[in-house]
Motif scaffolding. Sequence first.
Motif, PDB file in Angstrom:
ATOM      1  N   ILE B 288      28.421  35.527  38.310  1.00  0.00           N
ATOM      2  CA  ILE B 288      29.842  35.840  38.509  1.00  0.00           C
ATOM      3  C   ILE B 288      30.457  34.740  39.364  1.00  0.00           C
ATOM      4  CG2 ILE B 288      31.433  37.497  39.587  1.00  0.00           C
ATOM      5  CD1 ILE B 288      29.057  39.525  38.596  1.00  0.00           C
ATOM      6  N   THR B 289      31.537  34.175  38.852  1.00  0.00           N
ATOM      7  CA  THR B 289      32.174  33.044  39.540  1.00  0.00           C
ATOM      8  C   THR B 289      33.611  33.386  39.884  1.00  0.00           C
ATOM      9  OG1 THR B 289      30.809  31.553  38.222  1.00  0.00           O
ATOM     10  CG2 THR B 289      32.696  30.558  39.333  1.00  0.00           C
ATOM     11  N   ILE B 300      38.558  25.730  44.827  1.00  0.00           N
ATOM     12  CA  ILE B 300      37.113  25.867  45.013  1.00  0.00           C
ATOM     13  C   ILE B 300      36.593  26.920  44.027  1.00  0.00           C
ATOM     14  CG2 ILE B 300      37.089  25.206  47.470  1.00  0.00           C
ATOM     15  CD1 ILE B 300      36.703  28.249  48.077  1.00  0.00           C
ATOM     16  N   THR B 301      35.331  26.778  43.633  1.00  0.00           N
ATOM     17  CA  THR B 301      34.705  27.832  42.832  1.00  0.00           C
ATOM     18  C   THR B 301      33.412  28.231  43.541  1.00  0.00           C
ATOM     19  OG1 THR B 301      33.600  26.190  41.474  1.00  0.00           O
ATOM     20  CG2 THR B 301      35.589  27.119  40.561  1.00  0.00           C
ATOM     21  N   ARG B 302      33.158  29.518  43.567  1.00  0.00           N
ATOM     22  CA  ARG B 302      31.944  30.034  44.208  1.00  0.00           C
ATOM     23  C   ARG B 302      31.291  31.031  43.257  1.00  0.00           C
ATOM     24  NH1 ARG B 302      32.901  26.267  46.690  1.00  0.00           N
ATOM     25  NH2 ARG B 302      33.273  25.999  48.916  1.00  0.00           N
ATOM     26  N   ALA B 303      29.965  30.909  43.119  1.00  0.00           N
ATOM     27  CA  ALA B 303      29.283  31.761  42.138  1.00  0.00           C
ATOM     28  C   ALA B 303      28.108  32.485  42.765  1.00  0.00           C
ATOM     29  CB  ALA B 303      28.804  30.904  40.976  1.00  0.00           C
ATOM     30  N   GLU B 322      33.539  40.135  47.137  1.00  0.00           N
ATOM     31  CA  GLU B 322      32.699  39.610  48.225  1.00  0.00           C
ATOM     32  C   GLU B 322      32.790  38.084  48.312  1.00  0.00           C
ATOM     33  OE1 GLU B 322      29.175  42.808  48.203  1.00  0.00           O
ATOM     34  OE2 GLU B 322      28.553  40.740  48.683  1.00  0.00           O
ATOM     35  N   LEU B 323      32.693  37.449  47.143  1.00  0.00           N
ATOM     36  CA  LEU B 323      32.769  35.977  47.119  1.00  0.00           C
ATOM     37  C   LEU B 323      34.122  35.501  47.640  1.00  0.00           C
ATOM     38  CD1 LEU B 323      31.154  35.260  43.635  1.00  0.00           C
ATOM     39  CD2 LEU B 323      30.298  34.421  45.810  1.00  0.00           C
ATOM     40  N   SER B 340      35.129  34.660  36.359  1.00  0.00           N
ATOM     41  CA  SER B 340      34.424  34.458  35.091  1.00  0.00           C
ATOM     42  C   SER B 340      32.981  34.924  35.212  1.00  0.00           C
ATOM     43  CB  SER B 340      34.490  32.994  34.654  1.00  0.00           C
ATOM     44  OG  SER B 340      33.832  32.193  35.584  1.00  0.00           O
ATOM     45  N   VAL B 341      32.410  35.217  34.066  1.00  0.00           N
ATOM     46  CA  VAL B 341      31.019  35.669  34.001  1.00  0.00           C
ATOM     47  C   VAL B 341      30.284  34.749  33.035  1.00  0.00           C
ATOM     48  CG1 VAL B 341      29.500  37.589  33.389  1.00  0.00           C
ATOM     49  CG2 VAL B 341      31.688  38.053  34.481  1.00  0.00           C
ATOM     50  N   SER B 342      29.139  34.227  33.462  1.00  0.00           N
ATOM     51  CA  SER B 342      28.383  33.320  32.588  1.00  0.00           C
ATOM     52  C   SER B 342      26.920  33.755  32.530  1.00  0.00           C
ATOM     53  CB  SER B 342      28.510  31.885  33.082  1.00  0.00           C
ATOM     54  OG  SER B 342      28.172  31.799  34.432  1.00  0.00           O
TER      55      SER B 342
END
Lengths: 92, 394
Positions: B288-289, B300-303, B322-323, B340-342
């Motif tokens: 999950i990002t 910024i992106t956090r996963a 949470e992220l 997004s979900v990968s």
Amino acid sequence: MYSETYEDVDVICLFLRPTEIAGPEMRPLRMRRRGVIGGDGQAFKIRKITCHWSSMRGKFRQYHYTALTETEDVYELVLDSGTMQWKLRCEM
Amino acid sequence: MKERFVSHLDMDAFFASVEQMSNPHLIGKPVIVSGDPDGRSVVSTCSYEARPYGVRSGMPLREALRKCPGVIVIQGNPEKYIHISAGILQILQQYTPFVEPFSIDEAFYELWDVDSWEEAGRIAQTIKKEIGQAFHLTGSIGIAKNKLLAKLASDLEKPDGLTMIRETDIDPLFQRLPIRDLWGVGEKAEAAMHRIGVKTIWDLRQYTEQKLQEYFGAVGMYFYHACRGWDDTPLVYTFQETEMKSMGNEYTLFRDSRRREQLLGILRFLAQKVSRRLRKAKRKGKTITVKIRFEPFQTITRARTLPMEYDSEEIIYREAQELFLKNWDGVRKIRLLGVSVSHLRKTGDWVQSHLLDDPATLHKDRLTLAKDRIQDVYGESILTWGSILASKGV
């Protein structure tokens, strides 16, 4: 000018054989505004369907047509397959 | 070896042309198609009449309005464009089954039973004519021996062009074309190329494969091949299933905000949208990002990768929240949020039981499924979370 109305309209349409690629299977020919919101029961002859597409509203498909009338006005008509009611969505 | 005839169709100013076709009063006028015209959207497409004023795709709408004050702004209608795009693909598929939709307004197609450039050109003319008759739209077609050159060719003569790049055309063409015209060279790569003295595509040929890898990393190898017109990428045909890698949604705020409940409402909205799309596509994902764009433009992106895959709105929201809270100080204003979900896998029709999940999550998952069924019948807007409505100021 674009204005959204969503009023009930009566539409006479022609059903075509769905053989042409991307061609309409149903073509509105005339429409009559009921005069509740505007138009005062006016009837319009549709000169040309300039674009058509469909969308889903829940499980029901909606058929959209942009219609150029003989008075050179452009309207978006929507047929809801759930209610089988025609609406005039907007005047463009 | 049989010669390949790969063609690339690029519809001209697609969204704007569709709007002009729908409403003939717009023909000949500068038109912009964007997201919400009252919000802070960007130009998706503009008509050719708007281009002399300096309006370009991707430009903030506010800037476009300043450059072209009389321009007509129309909110895009994706359903309309998808419908017409599908019709155009149907036309291509009449001529060959080997069609690769590349985007909503672009497609590659390959003609396998054609032996000459003249025949490929005649077919392209017929396709253009049919698109014109069916939709009153124009597109530009490029024909070449591979995808790289075909895409380049379709850009050379716009609008309504038909361009072929034969083997003998490649060298003279690459000597005059700026490096920016090479597929894959964006603003940053262009600046880097200029720094090493590369102005045209041809200039790139002076460098060895090793040198280009040294300058550009892994993509250096691609540049080495591309500047020679080499490309053996196959077309991904419509009947070949492509593996979906990730699924996500983003939301640009109407005004930059630091209001916690509004931002969490938007995250909930995004989690709801992504999880519903996952369930519809029968996919679950384990990474999950969250994407956060702060004011003015720092992104910024956090996963986080979970031990197993999920499509649960609750879990996606919980992780995203949470992220987000971990990476936001509560002070900086936010401009955009994305979820997004990968690392996706197909789920089929069976349901995995989450033995270690708490009963409250399972209960909410059941609620989500009930919500899905209601939305399937009555549409997306019929039922939503109060926090989402609150975030929209309702």
